[in-house]
Design an enzyme around this catalytic site. Structure first.
Site, PDB file in Angstrom:
ATOM      1  N   ARG A  39      -0.016   4.412  -0.634  1.00  0.00           N
ATOM      2  CA  ARG A  39      -0.813   5.653  -0.441  1.00  0.00           C
ATOM      3  C   ARG A  39      -0.068   6.413   0.798  1.00  0.00           C
ATOM      4  O   ARG A  39       0.496   5.951   1.683  1.00  0.00           O
ATOM      5  CB  ARG A  39      -2.364   5.288  -0.116  1.00  0.00           C
ATOM      6  CG  ARG A  39      -2.963   4.771  -1.426  1.00  0.00           C
ATOM      7  CD  ARG A  39      -4.456   4.460  -0.977  1.00  0.00           C
ATOM      8  NE  ARG A  39      -4.411   3.308  -0.209  1.00  0.00           N
ATOM      9  CZ  ARG A  39      -5.791   2.712   0.011  1.00  0.00           C
ATOM     10  NH1 ARG A  39      -6.859   3.110  -0.417  1.00  0.00           N
ATOM     11  NH2 ARG A  39      -5.841   1.789   1.024  1.00  0.00           N
ATOM     12  N   ASP A  45       0.834  -1.176  -0.023  1.00  0.00           N
ATOM     13  CA  ASP A  45      -0.036   0.122  -0.019  1.00  0.00           C
ATOM     14  C   ASP A  45       0.947   1.064   0.123  1.00  0.00           C
ATOM     15  O   ASP A  45       1.420   1.545   1.055  1.00  0.00           O
ATOM     16  CB  ASP A  45      -0.882   0.108   1.411  1.00  0.00           C
ATOM     17  CG  ASP A  45      -2.145   1.312   0.974  1.00  0.00           C
ATOM     18  OD1 ASP A  45      -1.650   2.148   0.256  1.00  0.00           O
ATOM     19  OD2 ASP A  45      -3.133   0.931   1.889  1.00  0.00           O
TER      20      ASP A  45
END
Ligand SMILES: [Zn+2]
Length: 214
Positions: free
Chosen positions: A138, A136
């Protein structure tokens, strides 16, 4: 007009302008930001008075072009986006940040590469790792200046992702409450959702029964 329409500058992001955005559920105000380091354009959809100091119903939504726009059933992004806007409209007050970090931060073409690897047997986390990315990638640091633009200090955050709550809390954004989002399971996203639950810690309740007839 309120101060939210005045252009301001933060070290991460510029607030640029706003317009009315009628949707099937409510007429939101759409606000536009530009990120300094990348030139990416990010959005906030606002309904009602969110600068009064009370916790604000909020969704921090990362762009998923295939799910949000192209009706993909590989993930649950489109259903989460729609569900969050509906919920904000029902309450008459809230904010949705639309962050342009496609494919959990790896970009659209790389997301399609990852889908291809998943068709060869990898799960969503393994595929990102095989491509040399984090599971991930982000980053939520833009949320703070974007929310500050509207005077928002505390969220009732619509999410199933405890990492997102942790990330926002570390940035100094208070999450007063987690509001679960219904998960739209289907035959195509079932294993994807199971992987997010098992490997990324997502909280998938309340869960709708798998849709087999639609
Ligand atoms: Zn998606």
């Amino acid at each position: 007009m309120p101060s939210a329409t005045q252009a301001t500058t933060d070290q991460l992001v510029d607030y640029v302008t706003s317009c009315a955005l009628p949707t099937p559920w409510a007429q939101f105000t759409l606000h536009a930001f530009i990120e300094h380091s990348t030139g990416k354009e990010h959005l906030a959809m606002v309904l009602g008075d969110i600068g009064d100091g009370e916790p604000v119903l909020a969704r921090v939504h990362s762009e998923c072009l295939t799910g949000d726009v192209l009706f993909s059933q590989r993930c649950d992004c489109g259903a989460q986006l729609e569900g969050a806007l509906q919920r904000i409209a029902e309450e008459g007050r809230g904010v949705l940040l639309y962050l342009r970090q496609e494919g959990r931060g790896i970009g659209l073409v790389n997301k399609i590469r990852a889908y291809r690897l998943q068709e060869a047997g990898a799960d969503t986390v393994e595929a990102n790792l095989q491509l040399g990315f984090h599971a991930d990638a982000r980053n939520y640091e833009l949320c703070k200046p974007m929310l500050a633009q509207f005077g928002v200090r505390s969220l009732r955050l619509m999410t199933n992702n405890p990492r997102k709550i942790d990330a926002l809390s570390r940035l100094g954004i208070a999450v007063a409450e987690r509001v679960p989002l219904l998960v739209n399971r289907n035959a195509f996203n079932n294993s994807y959702l199971n992987t997010k639950q098992a490997k990324l810690g997502h909280m998938m309740g309340p869960v709708e029964a798998p849709a087999d007839a639609s």
